[in-house]
Design a protein around this motif. Structure first.
Motif, PDB file in Angstrom:
ATOM      1  N   GLU A 179      -7.939   6.737  11.225  1.00 16.56           N
ATOM      2  CA  GLU A 179      -8.721   6.704   9.983  1.00 16.56           C
ATOM      3  C   GLU A 179      -7.819   6.486   8.778  1.00 16.56           C
ATOM      4  OE1 GLU A 179     -10.848  10.366   9.980  1.00 16.56           O
ATOM      5  OE2 GLU A 179     -12.475   9.633  11.275  1.00 16.56           O
ATOM      6  N   LEU A 180      -6.633   7.074   8.820  1.00 20.55           N
ATOM      7  CA  LEU A 180      -5.692   6.890   7.711  1.00 20.55           C
ATOM      8  C   LEU A 180      -5.016   5.528   7.783  1.00 20.55           C
ATOM      9  CD1 LEU A 180      -4.097   8.199   5.286  1.00 20.55           C
ATOM     10  CD2 LEU A 180      -2.319   8.690   6.977  1.00 20.55           C
ATOM     11  N   ILE A 181      -4.449   5.212   8.928  1.00 21.72           N
ATOM     12  CA  ILE A 181      -3.588   4.029   9.051  1.00 21.72           C
ATOM     13  C   ILE A 181      -4.391   2.730   9.023  1.00 21.72           C
ATOM     14  CG2 ILE A 181      -1.806   2.902  10.435  1.00 21.72           C
ATOM     15  CD1 ILE A 181      -1.000   5.644   9.310  1.00 21.72           C
ATOM     16  N   TYR A 182      -5.514   2.709   9.715  1.00 25.39           N
ATOM     17  CA  TYR A 182      -6.226   1.448   9.904  1.00 25.39           C
ATOM     18  C   TYR A 182      -7.541   1.337   9.124  1.00 25.39           C
ATOM     19  CZ  TYR A 182      -2.907   0.729  13.702  1.00 25.39           C
ATOM     20  OH  TYR A 182      -1.751   0.574  14.430  1.00 25.39           O
ATOM     21  N   GLU A 183      -8.040   2.463   8.630  1.00 22.40           N
ATOM     22  CA  GLU A 183      -9.343   2.411   7.979  1.00 22.40           C
ATOM     23  C   GLU A 183      -9.310   2.804   6.506  1.00 22.40           C
ATOM     24  OE1 GLU A 183     -12.137   4.686  10.294  1.00 22.40           O
ATOM     25  OE2 GLU A 183     -11.330   3.933  12.205  1.00 22.40           O
ATOM     26  N   GLN A 184      -8.268   3.473   6.071  1.00 24.19           N
ATOM     27  CA  GLN A 184      -8.196   3.919   4.687  1.00 24.19           C
ATOM     28  C   GLN A 184      -7.882   2.730   3.780  1.00 24.19           C
ATOM     29  OE1 GLN A 184      -8.966   6.380   1.884  1.00 24.19           O
ATOM     30  NE2 GLN A 184      -8.815   7.275   3.928  1.00 24.19           N
ATOM     31  N   GLU A 185      -8.752   2.458   2.850  1.00 25.32           N
ATOM     32  CA  GLU A 185      -8.576   1.319   1.957  1.00 25.32           C
ATOM     33  C   GLU A 185      -7.294   1.466   1.143  1.00 25.32           C
ATOM     34  OE1 GLU A 185     -10.956  -0.986  -1.670  1.00 25.32           O
ATOM     35  OE2 GLU A 185     -11.870   0.731  -0.627  1.00 25.32           O
ATOM     36  N   GLY A 186      -6.511   0.421   1.123  1.00 28.18           N
ATOM     37  CA  GLY A 186      -5.283   0.411   0.339  1.00 28.18           C
ATOM     38  C   GLY A 186      -4.081   1.006   1.037  1.00 28.18           C
ATOM     39  N   PHE A 187      -4.236   1.389   2.323  1.00 25.69           N
ATOM     40  CA  PHE A 187      -3.124   2.080   2.973  1.00 25.69           C
ATOM     41  C   PHE A 187      -1.913   1.164   3.160  1.00 25.69           C
ATOM     42  CE2 PHE A 187      -0.596   3.417   6.592  1.00 25.69           C
ATOM     43  CZ  PHE A 187      -0.309   4.714   6.234  1.00 25.69           C
ATOM     44  N   ILE A 188      -2.125  -0.079   3.573  1.00 24.10           N
ATOM     45  CA  ILE A 188      -0.993  -0.981   3.813  1.00 24.10           C
ATOM     46  C   ILE A 188      -0.222  -1.208   2.518  1.00 24.10           C
ATOM     47  CG2 ILE A 188      -0.300  -3.263   4.592  1.00 24.10           C
ATOM     48  CD1 ILE A 188      -1.316  -1.337   6.757  1.00 24.10           C
ATOM     49  N   ASP A 189      -0.941  -1.376   1.422  1.00 19.27           N
ATOM     50  CA  ASP A 189      -0.264  -1.530   0.133  1.00 19.27           C
ATOM     51  C   ASP A 189       0.526  -0.267  -0.207  1.00 19.27           C
ATOM     52  OD1 ASP A 189      -1.215  -4.121  -0.416  1.00 19.27           O
ATOM     53  OD2 ASP A 189      -3.123  -3.318  -1.099  1.00 19.27           O
ATOM     54  N   PHE A 190      -0.062   0.881   0.060  1.00 17.32           N
ATOM     55  CA  PHE A 190       0.610   2.166  -0.169  1.00 17.32           C
ATOM     56  C   PHE A 190       1.920   2.216   0.614  1.00 17.32           C
ATOM     57  CE2 PHE A 190       1.413   6.566   1.150  1.00 17.32           C
ATOM     58  CZ  PHE A 190       1.353   7.251  -0.059  1.00 17.32           C
TER      59      PHE A 190
ATOM     60  N   GLY B 139      -3.470   5.312  -4.191  1.00 18.37           N
ATOM     61  CA  GLY B 139      -2.266   5.977  -3.716  1.00 18.37           C
ATOM     62  C   GLY B 139      -2.355   7.486  -3.822  1.00 18.37           C
ATOM     63  N   ARG B 140      -2.905   7.966  -4.922  1.00 17.03           N
ATOM     64  CA  ARG B 140      -3.047   9.414  -5.074  1.00 17.03           C
ATOM     65  C   ARG B 140      -4.004   9.983  -4.023  1.00 17.03           C
ATOM     66  NH1 ARG B 140      -3.559   9.752 -11.716  1.00 17.03           N
ATOM     67  NH2 ARG B 140      -1.295   9.645 -12.143  1.00 17.03           N
TER      68      ARG B 140
ATOM     69  N   ARG C 284       7.028  -9.528  14.391  1.00 17.52           N
ATOM     70  CA  ARG C 284       6.693 -10.536  15.387  1.00 17.52           C
ATOM     71  C   ARG C 284       6.062 -11.732  14.696  1.00 17.52           C
ATOM     72  NH1 ARG C 284       5.319  -5.618  18.087  1.00 17.52           N
ATOM     73  NH2 ARG C 284       6.396  -5.382  20.083  1.00 17.52           N
ATOM     74  N   GLU C 285       6.526 -12.892  15.051  1.00 18.29           N
ATOM     75  CA  GLU C 285       5.985 -14.156  14.543  1.00 18.29           C
ATOM     76  C   GLU C 285       6.066 -14.270  13.021  1.00 18.29           C
ATOM     77  OE1 GLU C 285       5.328 -16.301  16.708  1.00 18.29           O
ATOM     78  OE2 GLU C 285       5.284 -15.011  18.465  1.00 18.29           O
ATOM     79  N   GLY C 286       6.756 -13.347  12.349  1.00 21.60           N
ATOM     80  CA  GLY C 286       6.953 -13.441  10.913  1.00 21.60           C
ATOM     81  C   GLY C 286       5.741 -13.115  10.073  1.00 21.60           C
ATOM     82  N   ARG C 287       4.661 -12.632  10.678  1.00 20.72           N
ATOM     83  CA  ARG C 287       3.453 -12.316   9.901  1.00 20.72           C
ATOM     84  C   ARG C 287       3.665 -11.042   9.093  1.00 20.72           C
ATOM     85  NH1 ARG C 287       1.284 -13.112  14.963  1.00 20.72           N
ATOM     86  NH2 ARG C 287       0.680 -10.921  15.076  1.00 20.72           N
ATOM     87  N   ARG C 288       2.962 -10.946   7.974  1.00 17.75           N
ATOM     88  CA  ARG C 288       3.105  -9.779   7.103  1.00 17.75           C
ATOM     89  C   ARG C 288       1.863  -8.890   7.222  1.00 17.75           C
ATOM     90  NH1 ARG C 288       6.255  -8.106   2.969  1.00 17.75           N
ATOM     91  NH2 ARG C 288       5.291  -6.822   1.346  1.00 17.75           N
ATOM     92  N   ASP C 289       1.702  -8.258   8.355  1.00 20.21           N
ATOM     93  CA  ASP C 289       0.618  -7.304   8.549  1.00 20.21           C
ATOM     94  C   ASP C 289       1.114  -6.188   9.456  1.00 20.21           C
ATOM     95  OD1 ASP C 289       0.717  -8.457  11.035  1.00 20.21           O
ATOM     96  OD2 ASP C 289      -1.232  -9.429  10.910  1.00 20.21           O
TER      97      ASP C 289
ATOM     98  N   GLU D 219       6.952   7.064  -8.532  1.00 15.71           N
ATOM     99  CA  GLU D 219       7.875   6.086  -9.109  1.00 15.71           C
ATOM    100  C   GLU D 219       7.583   4.647  -8.676  1.00 15.71           C
ATOM    101  OE1 GLU D 219      10.790   6.667 -11.256  1.00 15.71           O
ATOM    102  OE2 GLU D 219       9.460   8.376 -11.593  1.00 15.71           O
ATOM    103  N   LEU D 220       7.099   4.471  -7.457  1.00 19.30           N
ATOM    104  CA  LEU D 220       7.068   3.122  -6.891  1.00 19.30           C
ATOM    105  C   LEU D 220       5.693   2.483  -6.823  1.00 19.30           C
ATOM    106  CD1 LEU D 220       9.652   3.625  -3.993  1.00 19.30           C
ATOM    107  CD2 LEU D 220      10.027   2.599  -6.227  1.00 19.30           C
ATOM    108  N   LEU D 221       4.623   3.248  -7.013  1.00 18.89           N
ATOM    109  CA  LEU D 221       3.297   2.637  -6.961  1.00 18.89           C
ATOM    110  C   LEU D 221       2.990   1.918  -8.272  1.00 18.89           C
ATOM    111  CD1 LEU D 221       0.724   5.045  -5.240  1.00 18.89           C
ATOM    112  CD2 LEU D 221       1.418   2.762  -4.508  1.00 18.89           C
ATOM    113  N   PRO D 222       2.703   0.625  -8.210  1.00 13.34           N
ATOM    114  CA  PRO D 222       2.270  -0.066  -9.429  1.00 13.34           C
ATOM    115  C   PRO D 222       0.971   0.560  -9.958  1.00 13.34           C
ATOM    116  CG  PRO D 222       2.861  -1.633  -7.719  1.00 13.34           C
ATOM    117  CD  PRO D 222       2.838  -0.285  -7.077  1.00 13.34           C
ATOM    118  N   GLU D 223       0.740   0.408 -11.227  1.00 13.47           N
ATOM    119  CA  GLU D 223      -0.378   1.089 -11.896  1.00 13.47           C
ATOM    120  C   GLU D 223      -1.722   0.825 -11.228  1.00 13.47           C
ATOM    121  OE1 GLU D 223      -2.286   1.432 -16.394  1.00 13.47           O
ATOM    122  OE2 GLU D 223      -0.313   0.511 -16.080  1.00 13.47           O
ATOM    123  N   GLU D 224      -1.934  -0.415 -10.786  1.00 11.35           N
ATOM    124  CA  GLU D 224      -3.242  -0.744 -10.216  1.00 11.35           C
ATOM    125  C   GLU D 224      -3.477  -0.081  -8.862  1.00 11.35           C
ATOM    126  OE1 GLU D 224      -0.525  -4.379  -9.422  1.00 11.35           O
ATOM    127  OE2 GLU D 224      -0.795  -2.778 -10.907  1.00 11.35           O
ATOM    128  N   TYR D 225      -2.404   0.398  -8.213  1.00  9.50           N
ATOM    129  CA  TYR D 225      -2.541   1.048  -6.908  1.00  9.50           C
ATOM    130  C   TYR D 225      -2.542   2.578  -7.010  1.00  9.50           C
ATOM    131  CZ  TYR D 225      -1.448  -3.552  -4.968  1.00  9.50           C
ATOM    132  OH  TYR D 225      -1.468  -4.884  -4.638  1.00  9.50           O
TER     133      TYR D 225
END
Length: 937
Positions: A716-727, A844-845, A749-754, A834-840
């Motif tokens: 639920e956290l890793i794959y379903e929480q909106e914005g988690f990959i950006d976090f 993130g919180r 693998r294969e150079g993909r960014r996911d 420190e590292l989360l851009p304002e829009e995230y």
């Protein structure tokens, strides 16, 4: 800097107490010497800065303001000092462990450490385990430790060499020395640290595969070659004490393997030629060790007795074959027949090595050497060399002599042969499907595309093709480069086996195995290369499925059921001693579903696989693909082996060793010997004593419930929480880690960014850097706390009983406890701020609150179940060591966060620095934190 020892002062006279004073003295010594070097390099200003940073561990505004005000040059100096400091502490800790092991060897069996042979056989005797039962396990004992090519070794080899130098100097300091000698050794350590400070911590360029081969083989060359016979000697000694009749039951019980130079899964740099060169390189190293040993033996065996008849006949044959050697040494050694014999052996070994160099240079396409008489009469394999050594051994014994050095060499040849380490080939199942799809399409073998066939249709076609004697693949390869490389790999394996014997390479691991056709595809490609004979059903290459994801682990029993039901496959197994090796992956299953679910699914998969194998009369060897960190199956190997399901060990186990684990376990002979000893002892113990208490079936049902909840919570956290990959990408240094020049293999693998394409190693590495260590514990708290809350008294009592009496459950929770003791959510929060851009920030919180709440649930539940007031209460040394490191690493974390802000352009510096300068600073913090945590991925 002050360092409080993690070793408790034990009872007076014990090994720990005897070495405690030395530990403190060595800590004070390296601190003093590092401070001296810091003063030389940066003056009193640097020393003062380091003291102020050390005092800012709590993340106070004053400390953070100090860090923000530093120039990049000052930051780099501070980072270097902290990084070297942590590595020095690691060296001192290893030296302390080494000294404890030596001291324990001088004490009685009553003080033997659990996991040692002495302790094991004493324990088995007290439990009434009979000699025949122990003999049965010893005769089938087969422990395989496989060094892998995974990119978790962040410290340069040149720095590792300095580590070993300092460790050896500390060892010398423990001797009875004059004051002048002590001063000289301290000056030598100071010199090493000075040179170290001026040495770049970062890899200059990305290593090639052959660089990685050299790095890995270094452990064999420097430590393991001499260590393995000592382990055997210790096993024999302890058996002689408790079961004297069993000393002859000990064969070659431990072997080493390697993926380095052979693992091509996701690494396009590993080609057929590279694997060939790896095999030649390994043979060159082991031949060099044998040459050195024979030269020493020739110096020592100056026996002038009349030789036995067998030796005389052998010398006559040698004279006919190697006349020039006879002419050179016959007069010199006319009264010393053993020296003459060893001169002939030495000459053959040299010719074998010269031939090996030629083959390494010219590649697998040419197996015949030039027509040069000087190249004749070499050893074709290790068995010929071994036979000559055994002849010398027997002749000496006939005259009443025994040479321990010769005995040790014979054991080394039995363990390392002419190959040094077995090479496991590994490739992704998709590559084999892709290869056969192209072959079938190009040659128009099927009515529809191979990839469109159902699993049943694939199996039927593959079985038909396997029983067909005509070739499928033409000699010339009119295919794509990828397909040609796959086919050439199998042809190269055939050439390897022809040249080196099957011991060099007889297993082919299929990663992402999901169905029976994945193995049959490899078997068909092996047949085409001459590695499988359909007429006789015999083959020289064992196909090994690697089940990695949760779904694959669950389908593993059915896959094996389908294979074992095939007469062709069962016939093929008979040529491998009716043995099936199965590899289970900890990394991807953990990344997929979290720690608790991963461990439980692997436990169950072993149970079900073992049942299938037993039902079909097949023997099983489980290959555990463990990493260095808890999030990838790491942790103490002894407890892990004892926690395996009953009946799944049976004297056989195979385990990966990788990355920083190699340095921590195998850099010093005593540590390497003890690690091998405890693994072997655990295998014997697990094979003889049940791990599951009576009535544990109900606990397994309970564990399934806990696993399901933990998995759901994790996903639920890793794959379903909106914005988690950006976090994840913002609050960890994942992108910067990918730029470390530490591996020939890409991070993705294969150079993909996911997330799906990201490898498990950088996934775990990143969370460790920012002190979340999320993959190793998230979801456990919800599972445990939720169950306890349903019926507090009854359910807590049940979990406590499971913890006390079930090795699997205790080992799992102990790993989680150790991991969350390393978590620093205060520092992790700083990364978020420190590292989360304002829009995230809003997302993130929210995500951080979820992580924080789960951490609190996990800690509370663990303390309740273990009945501890504080984490690691039952392991004070580890508790103190982790507490110290948590605080000490904090300044590096704050430095890393600010440098990442500058690098990513989310903050402006007071100075103008290039991106490459900022990246270098950030990468240095990654090195430093990894050293302090003693862990990467």
């Amino acid at each position: 800097m002050n360092w409080d020892s993690p070793i408790d002062l034990a009872t007076a006279g014990s090994p720990a107490a005897l070495s405690h004073q030395s530990l403190r003295e060595n800590i004070e010594l390296v601190e003093q010497l590092l401070r001296q070097v810091a003063f030389q390099e940066g003056g009193s200003e640097l020393v003062e800065l380091l003291e102020r940073l050390w005092a800012s561990q709590d993340g106070s505004e004053e400390g953070l303001a100090l860090i923000r005000a530093l120039s990049l040059e000052q930051s780099v100096l501070a980072i270097r000092a902290f990084s070297i400091y942590f590595q020095l502490i690691n060296i001192v800790e290893q030296h302390h462990e080494r000294k404890l092991l030596r001291l324990q060897a001088s004490f009685s069996a009553d003080t033997a450490q659990p996991g040692s042979f002495c302790w094991l056989f004493d324990e088995l005797k007290s439990l009434g385990i009979s000699s025949p039962e122990i003999e049965r396990v010893l005769q089938q004992l087969d422990v395989r430790l496989v060094f892998t090519a995974h990119p978790t070794e962040i410290i340069r080899r040149t720095i590792r060499t300095k580590h070993r130098r300092i460790a050896n100097l500390l060892d010398e300091l423990d001797g009875a020395l004059s004051e002048w000698q002590q001063q000289q050794l301290r000056a030598d350590i100071l010199e090493v640290i000075q040179l170290w400070w001026r040495t770049d911590e970062l890899h200059q360029v990305r290593p090639t595969v052959l660089d990685e081969v050299a790095h890995t083989v270094h452990y064999f060359e420097e430590v393991l070659f001499e260590t393995l016979p000592r382990v055997r000697a210790e096993l024999t000694r302890c058996l002689a004490q408790f079961h004297p009749a069993l000393t002859r039951s000990v064969g070659t019980f431990c072997r080493f393997g390697s993926w380095v130079g052979a693992d091509r899964d996701g690494n396009p740099s590993v080609t057929a030629l590279i694997t060939w060169k790896t095999a030649c390189y390994q043979r060159g190293v082991v031949l060099g060790k044998y040459l050195h040993s024979i030269e020493r033996l020739r110096d020592r065996l100056s026996v002038a007795d009349s030789p036995p008849q067998d030796l005389i006949l052998s010398l006559e044959e040698d004279q006919r074959a190697l006349g020039e050697v006879y002419e050179r040494y016959a007069i010199v050694y006319r009264q010393e027949p053993y020296r003459l014999k060893l001169s002939f052996i030495l000459a053959r070994l040299k010719r074998t090595r010269e031939r090996n160099c030629w083959l390494e240079e010219h590649g697998p396409q040419r197996l015949s050497q030039p027509d040069d008489p000087s190249w004749q009469h070499y050893y074709r394999d290790a068995s010929e060399f071994l036979a000559e050594l055994q002849l010398v051994q027997q002749c000496l014994r006939l005259t009443g002599l025994v040479c321990r050095e010769l005995e040790m060499l014979i054991e080394q040849v039995g363990a390392f042969g002419f190959h040094l380490a077995h090479l496991d080939i590994r490739q992704d199942s998709a590559r084999h499907e892709e290869t056969l799809s192209e072959v079938a399409s190009r040659l128009r073998l099927l009515d529809k595309a191979y990839e469109d066939l159902s699993e049943i249709e694939r199996r039927e076609w593959l079985v038909r093709e396997l029983q067909t004697l005509r070739p499928l693949i033409p000699a010339e390869l009119p295919f794509s480069a990828r397909t040609e490389e796959t086919i050439q790999t199998f042809r190269m394996i055939r050439r390897l086996q022809k040249e080196f014997g099957t011991d060099i390479c007889n297993t082919y691991i299929i990663s992402m195995s999901r169905q029976a056709s994945d193995l049959l595809e490899v078997l068909l490609l092996a047949e085409e290369a001459g590695l499988f004979d359909p007429a006789t059903g015999t083959g020289s290459l064992m196909v090994v499925p690697l089940f990695e994801t949760i779904e694959d682990l669950r389908s593993a029993p059915e896959v094996l059921e389908q294979l074992f039901a095939l007469p062709l496959y069962r016939c093929y197994l008979t040529c491998h001693g009716n043995l099936q090796e199965v590899m289970l992956g900890y990394s991807d299953s953990n990344k997929d579903s979290g720690f608790l679910a991963s461990n439980w699914e692997i436990f169950q998969a072993q149970q079900h696989i073992e049942q299938v194998a037993r039902r079909h009369g097949v023997q099983l060897r489980i290959f555990h693909g463990r990493g260095g960190s808890v999030g990838r199956g790491g942790g103490p190997a002894y407890q892990a082996i004892l926690a395996q399901p009953d009946g799944t060990v049976s004297g056989r186990i195979k385990i990966t060793e990788q990355g920083e684990v190699l340095a921590s376990k195998y850099s010093l002979p005593e540590l390497a010997a003890f690690n091998i000893e405890t693994v072997v002892a655990a295998v014997v113990q697990a094979s003889l004593l049940p791990a599951s208490p009576p009535g544990s079936r109900s606990w397994e049902l309970r564990m399934q419930e806990l696993s399901d909840v933990a998995r759901r919570t994790y996903r639920e956290l890793i794959y379903e929480q909106e914005g988690f990959i950006d976090f994840f990408c913002h609050v960890t240094p994942i992108d910067e880690i990918a730029q470390l020049q530490i591996s020939s293999r890409p991070a993705r693998r294969e150079g993909r960014r996911d997330l799906a394409s990201l490898r498990a190693i950088p996934w775990v590495f990143s969370w460790t850097q920012s002190r979340f260590l999320l993959p190793s514990w998230y979801g456990v708290g919800t599972a445990l706390a939720g169950f306890i809350d349903c019926n507090y008294e009854r359910n807590l009592a049940e979990l406590r009983s499971m913890y006390r009496n079930w090795p699997f459950f205790r080992a799992a929770l102990s790993k989680v406890e150790m991991t969350i003791a390393k978590v620093d959510l205060g520092l992790a929060r700083h990364y978020v701020q420190e590292l989360l851009p304002e829009e995230y920030v809003p997302a993130g919180r929210r995500i951080f609150r979820l992580i924080e709440s789960e951490f609190e649930r996990t800690e509370d539940a663990l303390l309740l179940i273990a009945e501890h007031r504080h984490l690691l209460e039952d392991n004070p040394p580890l508790q103190r060591s982790i507490a110290l490191r948590n605080a000490s690493i904090a300044p590096l974390g704050y430095l890393q966060a600010i440098l990442l802000k500058y690098l990513r352009g989310t903050a402006r510096t007071a100075h103008s620095y290039s991106r490459s300068e900022l990246l270098r600073g950030a990468l240095l913090t990654i090195n430093g934190i990894a050293a302090g945590m003693r862990n990467t991925g």
